[in-house]
Design an enzyme around this catalytic site. Structure first.
Site, PDB file in Angstrom:
ATOM      1  N   ARG A   1      63.529  32.339  73.818  1.00  0.00           N
ATOM      2  CA  ARG A   1      63.101  31.133  74.518  1.00  0.00           C
ATOM      3  C   ARG A   1      64.327  30.352  74.979  1.00  0.00           C
ATOM      4  NH1 ARG A   1      65.225  28.030  71.711  1.00  0.00           N
ATOM      5  NH2 ARG A   1      64.714  26.328  73.109  1.00  0.00           N
TER       6      ARG A   1
ATOM      7  N   ALA B   1      65.361  28.209  78.781  1.00  0.00           N
ATOM      8  CA  ALA B   1      65.289  28.661  80.174  1.00  0.00           C
ATOM      9  C   ALA B   1      66.325  29.735  80.543  1.00  0.00           C
ATOM     10  CB  ALA B   1      65.384  27.453  81.094  1.00  0.00           C
TER      11      ALA B   1
ATOM     12  N   GLN C   1      61.561  23.321  67.584  1.00  0.00           N
ATOM     13  CA  GLN C   1      62.820  23.940  68.015  1.00  0.00           C
ATOM     14  C   GLN C   1      64.029  23.123  67.547  1.00  0.00           C
ATOM     15  OE1 GLN C   1      60.111  23.622  69.897  1.00  0.00           O
ATOM     16  NE2 GLN C   1      59.913  25.230  71.424  1.00  0.00           N
TER      17      GLN C   1
ATOM     18  N   ASP D   1      64.194  22.952  82.112  1.00  0.00           N
ATOM     19  CA  ASP D   1      63.513  24.195  82.477  1.00  0.00           C
ATOM     20  C   ASP D   1      63.392  24.350  83.986  1.00  0.00           C
ATOM     21  OD1 ASP D   1      62.543  23.640  79.557  1.00  0.00           O
ATOM     22  OD2 ASP D   1      62.255  25.770  79.993  1.00  0.00           O
TER      23      ASP D   1
HETATM   24  O1  MRU Z   1      59.381  26.256  75.072  1.00  0.00           O
HETATM   25  P1  MRU Z   1      60.874  26.454  74.958  1.00  0.00           P
HETATM   26  O2  MRU Z   1      61.350  26.435  73.554  1.00  0.00           O
HETATM   27  O3  MRU Z   1      61.339  27.662  75.732  1.00  0.00           O
HETATM   28  O4  MRU Z   1      61.476  25.177  75.689  1.00  0.00           O
HETATM   29  C1  MRU Z   1      62.865  25.117  75.847  1.00  0.00           C
HETATM   30  C2  MRU Z   1      63.347  23.835  76.401  1.00  0.00           C
HETATM   31  O5  MRU Z   1      62.594  22.966  76.787  1.00  0.00           O
HETATM   32  C3  MRU Z   1      64.826  23.710  76.572  1.00  0.00           C
HETATM   33  O6  MRU Z   1      65.231  22.381  76.445  1.00  0.00           O
HETATM   34  C4  MRU Z   1      65.217  24.217  77.973  1.00  0.00           C
HETATM   35  O7  MRU Z   1      64.699  25.490  78.196  1.00  0.00           O
HETATM   36  C5  MRU Z   1      66.676  24.239  78.172  1.00  0.00           C
HETATM   37  S1  MRU Z   1      67.463  25.526  77.233  1.00  0.00           S
HETATM   38  C6  MRU Z   1      69.109  25.359  77.589  1.00  0.00           C
END
Ligand code: MRU
Length: 357
Positions: free
Chosen positions: A64, A66, A207, A248
């Site tokens: 996970r 982005a 997270q 994202d």
């Molecule tokens: O649902 P996730 O855990 O994939 O969400 C991730 C986020 O919102 C992060 O802040 C984003 O992807 C940036 S990662 C550098």
């Protein structure tokens, strides 16, 4: 699909003396990831040569963040091209597989940007799998390099003694390596700045608690874990100097989709006069989205809100709204930190310049 132990899976020599596992890599015809859903309790690795497994990992958040899911999409596309035995062109079978990869998670634009990048490659007379794999390796290196540049550019925004709020997880695991928002914090720490991080736990999948706290602890950076609702009191008590988060998808007017709760944090920052920054590589900008209204927001399984892992924490048979992301208006963002430098307002013009170059 197979699971590997930590020792079997590691090729990475510790960077800068830190022992952080690879988020994702290619090894002997397989994609290998650390299963982020098992952290911090277990450091377990998954490996597969089937693109469908990689798609399942993306959907289930085993991988996970982005940039990391963009990299995973590139490797999944290579596996699909090998399976289809495609040569010289993207045939119908491979196109169907690319659509499956594109449908895994809708909000992070990185997957779409990277599949578009693969489509533009010259595959004439060549194995498409080989061409995609070379590009996937290149993308992984580029993303890590971008994070390091973000860290360097971000230094000027972080005072020598700084209290920094962050939300979700934006470290090495989320980005292929090093981190974006967490990369800025890491670079400040490595430059000798005295930083203390306030880490939102990030409901519902934690997270922040599971991954950001784990990574900061490994890096030896001081932090305090807080529940999301404590960010207001913590911001005041510890006199936060800034907040920094990842993204994202960023629209051309600066509206930014990021983990649910990011918008609330940006409003708190505005109310308290704390600058709110977004750190993200150019692969997270969407030239086709003119505002947050153009960003699709993923809704997750209600069980993620009513349960923690297998344990129910809410009554049965209730209605739930479970958006995974929200949109922070560009006006709440003091600046974007990218691998090309710091982008300030007016965003429409300055993000336009980033995307054109
Ligand atoms: O649902 P996730 O855990 O994939 O969400 C991730 C986020 O919102 C992060 O802040 C984003 O992807 C940036 S990662 C550098």
């Amino acid at each position: 699909m197979t699971s590997l132990s930590y020792r079997e899976s590691q090729t990475n020599t510790p960077q800068d003396g830190y022992h952080l596992p690879d988020a994702i890599r290619w090894s002997n015809g397989k994609v290998v990831i650390i299963d982020q859903t098992r952290l911090p309790l277990d450091e377990e690795f998954l490996s597969s040569d089937n693109y469908r497994d990689v798609c399942e990992w993306i959907k289930s958040l085993s991988i996970r963040g982005a940039p990391s899911i963009g990299i995973a999409a590139a490797y999944a596309a290579s596996l699909a091209a090998y399976e289809c035995d495609s040569t010289g062109a993207i045939d119908t079978k491979l196109e169907t597989a690319l659509q499956v990869i594109l449908a895994t998670r809708p909000t992070a634009v990185n997957i779409r940007n990277i599949i578009e990048r693969l489509r533009k490659l010259d595959v004439l007379g060549r194995s498409v799998g080989n061409v995609f794999l070379e590009e996937a390796d290149k993308i992984l290196k580029e993303e890590i390099e971008s994070c390091r540049k973000i860290g360097k550019f971000g230094l000027e925004l972080i005072p020598d003694r700084a209290v920094i709020l962050t939300h979700c997880h934006t470290g090495g695991l989320a980005t292929g390596g090093y981190g974006t928002a967490l990369g800025m914090i890491r670079a400040a720490h490595e430059a000798g700045k005295d930083v203390m991080v306030l880490v939102d736990e990030t409901r519902p999948l934690l997270q922040g608690a599971r991954l950001t706290a784990w990574e900061l602890q490994k890096l030896g950076i001081e932090f305090r874990l807080i529940v999301d609702g404590a960010s207001g009191i913590a911001m005041r008590k510890f006199k936060a100097d800034l907040a920094v988060v990842g993204a994202d998808r960023i629209a051309t007017n600066g509206d930014t989709a990021n983990k649910i709760g990011t918008y609330n944090l940006s409003v708190l920052c505005k109310e308290n006069g704390v600058p709110f920054y977004v750190a993200a590589p150019s692969s997270s900008f969407d030239s086709a989205a003119t505002s947050g209204d153009d960003i699709p927001i993923e809704e997750r399984n209600p069980d993620e809100v009513t349960h923690f892992r297998e344990c129910r924490s809410a009554p049965d048979n209730i209605s739930v709204y479970a958006p995974a992301f929200d949109v922070t208006p560009g006006e709440n963002v003091a600046a974007f930190v990218t691998e090309e430098g710091i982008i300030r307002k007016p965003y429409r013009a300055n993000i336009g310049t980033l995307l054109r170059d």
